[in-house]
Design a protein around this motif. Structure first.
Motif, short mmCIF file in Angstrom:
data_model
loop_
_atom_site.label_atom_id
_atom_site.label_comp_id
_atom_site.label_asym_id
_atom_site.label_seq_id
_atom_site.Cartn_x
_atom_site.Cartn_y
_atom_site.Cartn_z
N PRO A 1 32.30 44.18 48.52
CA PRO A 1 33.60 44.82 48.30
C PRO A 1 34.19 45.24 49.64
CG PRO A 1 31.80 46.27 47.61
CD PRO A 1 31.18 44.95 47.94
N LEU A 2 35.51 45.19 49.75
CA LEU A 2 36.15 45.60 51.00
C LEU A 2 36.14 47.11 51.16
CD1 LEU A 2 37.63 44.60 53.53
CD2 LEU A 2 39.77 44.68 52.25
N PHE A 3 36.27 47.83 50.03
CA PHE A 3 36.29 49.29 50.06
C PHE A 3 35.33 49.84 49.01
CE2 PHE A 3 40.68 47.82 50.95
CZ PHE A 3 40.74 48.17 52.29
N SER B 1 41.03 34.87 48.54
CA SER B 1 41.39 34.83 47.11
C SER B 1 41.88 36.18 46.60
CB SER B 1 40.19 34.38 46.28
OG SER B 1 39.69 33.15 46.73
N ASP B 2 41.54 37.27 47.33
CA ASP B 2 41.87 38.62 46.85
C ASP B 2 42.95 39.29 47.68
OD1 ASP B 2 39.80 38.08 45.14
OD2 ASP B 2 38.38 39.48 46.04
N PRO C 1 43.25 47.83 45.55
CA PRO C 1 42.29 47.59 46.65
C PRO C 1 40.83 47.72 46.24
CG PRO C 1 43.54 49.63 46.99
CD PRO C 1 44.19 48.92 45.87
N THR C 2 40.54 48.45 45.15
CA THR C 2 39.14 48.61 44.73
C THR C 2 38.54 47.29 44.26
OG1 THR C 2 39.81 49.20 42.48
CG2 THR C 2 39.49 51.01 44.05
N LYS C 3 39.36 46.31 43.91
CA LYS C 3 38.87 45.03 43.41
C LYS C 3 38.82 43.93 44.48
CE LYS C 3 40.32 45.75 38.62
NZ LYS C 3 41.21 45.29 37.52
#
Length: 601
Positions: free
Chosen positions: A441-443, A466-467, A475-477
């Motif tokens: 996950p980024l965050f 892709s995100d 942003p959580t995804k």
């Protein structure tokens, strides 16, 4: 030896040297009844015969009375050892040197411990007298292997692939997010430098500067206290490239490790296997899986979905609820009741997770508090899903997905330790299992305030292509282009493709992380001047070497490490400074009351 006054080292004389006159320098490792001594230097050992004739009585007296670990010079003739006295365990075991002249260059006072690997010493004592501990064959071997590996890495990166070795500043400014940084006062009132936790910003700026391929054996600093695998100051192999993608970085590192890998540790196969963060968490309960053994976490929600067990149904009623288990092979035979209770207590204290145990009897039936609630179909489904055999023990957990997986992942490792302590060979100590973990996950929610986000890696990591659109809506995804390299359950490297758009970098800092982007204005401005797409990685050199040599701690592969509490026990650092020394930095120390009293006394 052309640079020094010895003719040979203590590890190189062989039968071919018989008859030659040689001069050796070294430390007295062993001396026996005035008859012979063993001389040691960095390369090995040589047996020196002490003369017994009257003409050499002064040499006999000198060498017979030399304290162990004294530094001596010996000149003599190489002779074959008498028949039957050869030592096949010593490379120099076929010869001895008959001493003719000798000199004690420096006598050694009483030692605080013997310089022998098999003599147990406390780590505190070893670190207090680190210069003596460095004489041990184990530390000598570790540091020399480290040196050879780094030299081969330089060769691969600089000579074969055109990387530029660049030194970056140690004094810089605070970086938002990440680990705590050490502060260094300046002569400007109220202004401080920070010691960088990595050269992250500089290596990105080097890409903006057009260097294309950067490399550094970098010193890094984190004010986090020490652990067995971490020091306040540490070394990483730092790498950055322009016009590269994640696959390109991974291929580079696999080639780098193959090229530099010690020959006596076997070969490593490439490409390394890869696993997503979600897969690692679901199957191993951690983002750094040890893949040398099985005992994977198994999803059994569907098997128990039709049961009447209250805590099972309660867990499955939640959106991310699941039932999972691990199967401990031969657990009945190798684990005691006390062991099983300690495992369950560990899950309870660390993760607030209840654990149920299920035992497979010799007749194939199951023994558990749960069996009276399970029909034959469910029991058969459990045996099949977990591949249970006679005397296996299953640990079952129900609850939120992440909590259940994390608890069972920790129990998997603890169970492996217990099984091996009881005599079951589970993890091959000579095996090296590399693994890429990707799609992090980024965050992540902040631990202290879950409504706020923090970077899972660092704020410069680019979102997964892709995100990218989710960055602005949810942003959580968002997955990141962050990748970790794992070896035998230890993270030995981490990197990412970077954000090279100033607009996107400013959005991440200000809107997502709620950080003051002004602190990074120099970097954001640089991204506006034609920054190329770029990415990189850093390998933890200390940790990598410690795993290669199977050292219990990274302190065993660092010449002058800090203690568990981050202190230098040899030089007694950190230390006090006087108010006069602090005055140019506009600093006054506010002493706690008990320390004021201690200083008075």
């Amino acid at each position: 030896n052309s640079f020094v006054t010895r003719t040979n080292t203590c590890g190189e004389l062989r039968s071919a040297h018989v008859g030659q006159k040689v001069t050796l320098y070294g430390w007295v490792q062993y001396q026996r009844q005035g008859l012979f001594l063993v001389l040691r230097d960095f390369q090995g050992l040589t047996q020196v015969i002490i003369p017994q004739d009257e003409a050499h009585s002064h040499v006999k007296e000198l060498l017979s009375n030399a304290p162990l670990e004294s530094v001596v010079r010996v000149t003599g003739t190489v002779s074959p050892r008498p028949l039957g006295q050869q030592n096949p365990k010593m490379p120099t075991g076929d010869i001895e040197v008959k001493a003719e002249t000798a000199e004690i260059l420096n006598s050694c006072k009483k030692l605080p411990f013997e310089i022998k690997d098999f003599i147990k010493k406390s780590e505190a004592l070893r670190m207090q007298y680190r210069y003596l501990d460095l004489r041990s064959s184990r530390l000598q071997s570790n540091l020399r292997l480290r040196s050879r590996l780094v030299m081969r890495m330089r060769d691969y990166l600089c000579n074969l692939h055109g990387f530029v070795d660049v030194e970056t500043p140690t004094l810089f400014k605070r970086t938002p997010g990440g680990a705590k940084e050490f502060l260094v006062p300046s002569r400007e009132a109220g202004k401080f430098y920070s010691l960088p936790q990595s050269p992250q910003q500089f290596k990105q700026l080097l890409m903006v500067g057009g260097l294309d391929r950067y490399f550094q054996v970098a010193r890094c600093y984190r004010d986090e206290g020490a652990r067995p695998d971490r020091q306040p100051e540490f070394t990483q192999i730092d790498i950055e490239m322009s016009f590269v993608d994640q696959a390109g970085i991974q291929r580079l590192i696999e080639g780098l490790l193959q090229h530099s890998w010690p020959e006596d540790r076997g070969s490593i196969r490439t490409p390394f296997p890869s696993m997503t963060y979600e897969e690692a968490l679901a199957e191993y309960g951690t983002d750094k899986p040890d893949t040398r053994f099985g005992m994977k976490i198994v999803e059994i929600s569907d098997v128990l979905r039709g049961s009447n067990i209250h805590f099972v149904q309660n867990a499955l009623s939640y959106p991310h609820g699941s039932i999972r288990a691990i199967c401990i092979p031969q657990g009945v035979r190798y684990l005691t009741n006390k062991d099983l209770e300690s495992l369950k207590e560990s899950a309870k204290s660390q993760f607030n997770q209840e654990i149920m145990e299920i035992i497979c009897r010799p007749d194939g039936s199951l023994k558990s508090l749960l069996t009276k609630f399970l029909g034959e179909k469910e029991q058969s489904g459990l045996i099949q899903a977990l591949n249970m055999q006679e005397d296996d023990v299953v640990l079952l957990a129900a609850g939120g997905h992440k909590q259940v997986c994390s608890a069972l992942g920790a129990l998997r490792l603890l169970s492996a330790d217990l099984l091996e302590a009881a005599g079951l060979a589970l993890r091959d100590p000579t095996a090296f299992h590399f693994l890429w973990v990707v799609d992090f996950p980024l965050f992540l929610p902040k631990a202290e305030n879950p409504t706020e986000l923090e970077s899972a890696h660092h704020p410069f990591t680019a979102p997964h292509p892709s995100d990218a659109s989710l960055l602005y809506s949810d942003p959580t995804k968002v997955r990141s282009q962050h990748y970790d390299l794992v070896l035998n359950g230890n993270e030995v490297g981490g990197g990412s493709i970077r954000i090279h758009s100033a607009e996107q970098q400013r959005f991440v800092l200000e809107k997502v992380l709620k950080e003051d982007s002004e602190v990074l204005s120099h970097l954001i401005e640089a991204l506006e001047f034609g920054a190329p797409p770029h990415g990189g990685i850093a390998l933890g050199l200390d940790r990598l070497i410690s795993l290669i040599v199977d050292a219990p701690s990274i302190r065993d592969v660092i010449a002058f490490p800090k203690s568990f509490r981050g202190r230098d026990l040899m030089g007694n650092a950190p230390d006090y400074v006087t108010p006069e020394e602090l005055e140019p930095y506009h600093i006054q120390v506010s002493w706690p009351l008990e320390e004021k009293e201690a200083k008075k006394n």
